[in-house]
Design an enzyme around this catalytic site. Structure first.
Site, PDB file in Angstrom:
ATOM      1  CB  SER A 139      -0.952   0.002   1.204  1.00  0.00           C
ATOM      2  OG  SER A 139      -2.017  -0.895   0.990  1.00  0.00           O
ATOM      3  CE  LYS A 174      -4.637   1.969  -0.360  1.00  0.00           C
ATOM      4  NZ  LYS A 174      -4.060   0.609  -0.293  1.00  0.00           N
ATOM      5  CB  SER A 234      -4.306   1.388   3.974  1.00  0.00           C
ATOM      6  OG  SER A 234      -3.501   1.072   2.872  1.00  0.00           O
TER       7      SER A 234
END
Length: 437
Positions: free
Chosen positions: A128, A131, A186
């Protein structure tokens, strides 16, 4: 000389020659024993296909892969070499001894100087932390007060087992709400809705890839905007740090990743006010969850854990007017806390080493701002003395090995006895000597 004395001399020389030509007993090579049959390979670690690891290292351990011998040299030639790169000046603290990450980097967030690194350009799954690139790409184009009603189609392709913030179809959310869901929880559900608002997943992936190239984050290949495990999706500690630095220059990005907790919209029933629930940042160095102590001066930025990536984290902290950025990818030791603990250790080292190390590279500017050759600050130090330390903290030492020849003459006979070159010390491979002065 009498004939008798001459014969005696010749006989003595003849007896001496075989002795001189005979190798010492300890140098006679022994016949090696037959090799043992190879052990069967361990079974693969179970993967539930959800893209999320449990952080507990279940399954039989497997040998860690080696980094590539040659990697990208963006930011400086030293950053493209395998192993730990650092130039310690007198009085500089040694690197932490307990580092197990496959790749890590410590950089000055203001000047862009890379203070130390380990396999900085190794392309690995990012989880993640991808991101960060998603936010840095889309934040400027989506007004934070815009409200969007979520459809079923926008939620239908969120990966099974994804981390979620709790976005519901047929409910309305502001862009501001959705970004809180991305940074704090997240939330892949929030990522997919924002991607839909940007024109869809495919367009968003192309936009992210184009932005990565503009930032000169050329180790990065985007397949999924949320960082969900996907074949071919990779980044590097260098690229993630470069992306984080770009994001932190945007005020909204900086505020979102530095938010500890916030209210998020819940169910919206007819005829009554909407419910809200509290969400907390998953950055354990910020919240102190998981038994950790919040890190002094922490200001972001993003963590991630998946089956393929293991644990990955990029952190930013400020002390005494200095900002440091640290990225750690896939530590080899214990649980979910290890990535935070190793990041904290590297931040501590970076603050203590400030002004006591020569940079081994730089975080390059975006292409549109790049007016100098890539890696120029680092190249000025390429030929300086370097202390290269392994993840265990031991200093590497180059061994100068030379073979010599010993000439022996007896009775007009020349005998050469060559020494074998010494092998490198245990714990160093053939590349270590090339990295050292």
């Amino acid at each position: 000389m009498s004939a008798k004395k001459t014969a005696l001399a010749v006989l003595s020389a003849a007896l001496l020659v075989p002795v001189l030509l005979t190798a010492p007993a300890h140098a006679v090579p022994r016949t090696p024993p037959p090799p043992a049959p190879p052990a069967p390979p361990p079974p693969p670690t179970p993967d539930n296909g959800k893209g999320k690891g449990n952080g507990k290292g279940k399954g039989r351990p497997q040998q860690a892969p080696a980094p590539p011998v040659s990697m990208s040299s963006i930011g400086g030639a030293r950053l493209g070499q395998p192993g730990t790169q650092v130039n310690l000046l007198p009085g500089a603290p040694a690197l932490p001894e307990s580092l197990t990450g496959r790749s890590w980097i410590v950089a000055d967030g203001d000047s862009g100087e890379v203070l130390a690194s380990h396999n900085a350009h190794w392309k690995l799954p990012p989880a993640s932390t991808m991101k960060m690139l998603f936010a840095d790409t889309l934040l400027p184009g989506l007004p934070k007060d815009e409200v969007h009603k979520v459809t079923w189609e926008e939620m239908s392709d969120v990966g099974e087992g994804s981390s979620l913030v709790g976005v519901k179809e047929d409910h309305e959310y502001s862009v501001h709400d959705l970004w809180l869901g991305v940074f704090l929880r997240s939330g892949n559900d929030a990522v997919h809705v924002l991607s839909a608002m940007n024109g869809g997943i495919e367009k968003t992936v192309k936009d992210m890839q184009a932005h990565a190239e503009e930032l000169q984050a050329l180790d990065t290949h985007v397949v999924s905007p949320d960082g969900y495990d996907a074949p071919g999706q990779v980044s590097s500690a260098y690229d993630l740090t470069l992306i984080a630095r770009s994001g932190l220059r945007k005020q909204d990005f900086k505020e979102y990743c530095g938010t500890v907790s916030a209210k998020f919209p819940g169910m919206q029933g007819s005829g009554k006010e909407r419910d809200y629930f509290e969400i907390q940042n998953t950055n354990r160095l910020m919240t102190g969850s998981g038994g950790l102590t919040p890190y002094k001066g922490i200001s972001g930025v993003k963590n991630g854990t998946t089956t393929m990536a293991g644990s990955t984290f990029t952190g930013s902290a400020q002390r005494d007017g200095k900002t440091l950025l640290v990225t750690v990818m896939n530590p080899g030791a214990g649980g979910l806390n290890s990535v935070y603990e190793e990041t904290a250790d590297l931040l501590d080292w970076g603050f203590a080493a400030s002004g006591k190390v020569k940079p081994v590279g730089e975080l390059v500017p975006p292409k549109s701002e790049d007016t100098a050759s890539v890696g120029s600050p680092a190249q000025s130090h390429e030929h300086t003395s370097a202390s290269v330390q392994g993840a265990g903290g031991g200093a590497g030492t180059a061994l100068g090995i030379a073979g010599g020849a010993l000439a022996v003459v007896a009775g007009g006979v020349l005998v050469a006895n060559r020494r074998r070159p010494r092998r490198p010390r245990d714990g160093h491979d053939s590349d270590d000597a090339e990295l050292l002065p």
